[in-house]
Design an enzyme around this catalytic site. Sequence first.
Site, mmCIF file in Angstrom:
data_model
loop_
_atom_site.group_PDB
_atom_site.id
_atom_site.type_symbol
_atom_site.label_atom_id
_atom_site.label_comp_id
_atom_site.label_asym_id
_atom_site.label_seq_id
_atom_site.Cartn_x
_atom_site.Cartn_y
_atom_site.Cartn_z
ATOM 1 N N ARG A 1 5.244 -13.416 9.378
ATOM 2 C CA ARG A 1 5.780 -12.038 9.190
ATOM 3 C C ARG A 1 7.178 -12.092 9.611
ATOM 4 O O ARG A 1 7.621 -12.902 10.623
ATOM 5 C CB ARG A 1 4.916 -11.367 9.840
ATOM 6 C CG ARG A 1 3.644 -10.818 9.686
ATOM 7 C CD ARG A 1 3.127 -9.822 10.692
ATOM 8 N NE ARG A 1 3.446 -8.456 10.207
ATOM 9 C CZ ARG A 1 2.666 -7.664 9.268
ATOM 10 N NH1 ARG A 1 1.767 -8.130 8.522
ATOM 11 N NH2 ARG A 1 3.109 -6.463 9.078
ATOM 12 N N GLU B 1 1.024 -1.155 0.135
ATOM 13 C CA GLU B 1 0.166 0.133 0.028
ATOM 14 C C GLU B 1 0.920 1.332 0.118
ATOM 15 O O GLU B 1 1.684 1.175 0.863
ATOM 16 C CB GLU B 1 -0.716 -0.079 1.467
ATOM 17 C CG GLU B 1 -2.078 0.792 1.169
ATOM 18 C CD GLU B 1 -2.761 0.886 2.582
ATOM 19 O OE1 GLU B 1 -2.715 0.029 3.313
ATOM 20 O OE2 GLU B 1 -3.430 2.036 2.683
ATOM 21 N N LYS C 1 3.961 -0.377 9.924
ATOM 22 C CA LYS C 1 4.190 0.961 9.346
ATOM 23 C C LYS C 1 3.445 2.035 10.247
ATOM 24 O O LYS C 1 4.063 3.468 10.042
ATOM 25 C CB LYS C 1 3.314 0.828 8.176
ATOM 26 C CG LYS C 1 4.305 1.081 6.764
ATOM 27 C CD LYS C 1 3.305 1.142 5.513
ATOM 28 C CE LYS C 1 3.199 -0.168 4.923
ATOM 29 N NZ LYS C 1 2.268 -0.294 3.609
#
Length: 564
Positions: A268, A39, A278
């Site tokens: 992850r 994103e 983020k």
Amino acid sequence: MTSDKQHQQKKTDFIRDLVRADQSSKRHSGRVQTRFPPEPNGYLHLGHAKSICLNFGIAEEFGGICNLRFDDTNPVTESVEFVHSIQRDIEWILGKQISTRPLFASDYFEQMFEWAVLLIEKGKAYVDDQDAETISELRGNFTEVGVDSPFRKRTPEENLKLFQMMRDGDFPEGSCVLRAKIAMDHENMNMRDPVLYRIRNESHFRTENDWVIYPTYDWAHGQSDAIENVTHSLCTLEFESHRLLYDWFIEQLEIPLDKRPYQSEFARLNFTHTVLSKRLLKRLVEDCVVEGWDDPRMPTISGLRRRGYPSEAIRNFCDHIGIAKTNSTHEIELLESFVRTELNQSAQRRMAVIDPVKLTITNWPTGKLEYRTAINNPEDKSAGTREIPFSGNLLIEREDFMEDPLPKFFRLSPGREVRLRYGYFVTCTGFINDENGDLVEILCTYDPETSGGKAPDGRKVKATIHWVEEANSQRGSVATYARLFSSEKPDAFDDPFDDLNKESREVFETATFEPSISDVENGEVVQFERLGYFCRDESKEILFHQTVGLRDEWANIQKRNKSK
Ligand code: ATP
Ligand code: MG
């Protein structure tokens, strides 16, 4: 020697096993296509590097393609700045250009809209006028089933009309949403009539003012994969429970079997002393805790690049840890040991004194300057040698001298003899303090017979120290770094910012360097003898960032773990 490709073919993990099985059963006629879907709302970090290596790596190993697709469905937080940084960072991590042009989920807004219309026509989606809070409350929880919305019974005709009105901007923000109609009592919360569209009167950095309704991540993601013919949709574990929903959408839209993306989830990447969310990285930037996304203390790709991490080290690290199905945390020292291994081979050696104090050789012939030969890289003969000036006026590291040496301190102190790297043996005969008692000068004599770094009579010294010749030295700054977060698990704090290390950076503004420092290019990493690896900044003045120290802390951790 095996080629890269042969080497990669041997890699096995549960995802590669699956891809192999799919290829041999001709699930997608043998085709393999992955994607990396960031994103554009921040800079990429180490976690993304793992996903990049996996997605692009699989495509390469299995003769397929991997697209970079921007998941740009949120008009508020996204920007072109992030698009550019992401593309640059991916190419740097991969060490090559991306062969396909970047794709954007926003290019599929029209198709997604049509598919939403199709769901409405099938009676599988409805416009809900409840507000966000009510929707969330009535979804229930793990122990309680959800409650049907009073608007759930709207007819497809009514829903079609209302959805078109949503698109046309006839309703204010927050007044209604489009939801899938699945089951409010489903045991998987993601299946309880998830929201597909929200009204947002926001301009989007690509579609500008074309849209006032925006698809949710859940609606956009799987459909974008289907549009692009992605075969293997790889994502992190937290999306495991969304897979059922994504498959439900694909089923409802009657996507042909050989065009369906199949999702697999992997763990992850997490590190000790590091945050990789983020949201938190953005806060570090916005609160000016660091000096930007590319601050060398940041675990962002741009931060690590600026700090001098070689991209090979990051790739090798990702190869080494592989892909797993359970979340775990890696010691940051392991990554650093990959960086050190890489730089040990590639970095030229230089002498720098970052906290200098004068060392005067009192028996050195007045005015004499000579040149000493230094090896550029002991690991790489082809790097050759260089000549460094030497005289009776040198600078050494302040911490290499102690007036009253502690036990085990073998460096300079009154009466003590040490070796000057590439120079002579010197013996400390005295020192001068200023009126505050601070050391300003160390006095020594040298033994001209020790020019080769050895004494002809065989006497030994316990320490070798580095130095810079004062008159010919260059001046600049050196920044050294400590962990940005003090504890191993900053995420365990209610607010990880409570764990910030206030002394994560120290800048030595009066650092000195041997003259050949001017040959070091911006962005190049050198080893300052005895100090560690340092990367020259892009700025005009001489500024070096500490990349990593010389000591292998990872080896210590392993020893500690073994002895447990
Ligand atoms: P964050 O949670 O930090 O906001 P994100 O997952 O929302 O990260 P995206 O830009 O959506 O950020 O990430 C793009 C891709 O990178 C996703 O497919 C995601 O699976 C992967 N990714 C993100 N963080 C990690 C991580 N720590 N380890 C492995 N892959 C990750
Ligand atoms: Mg995400």
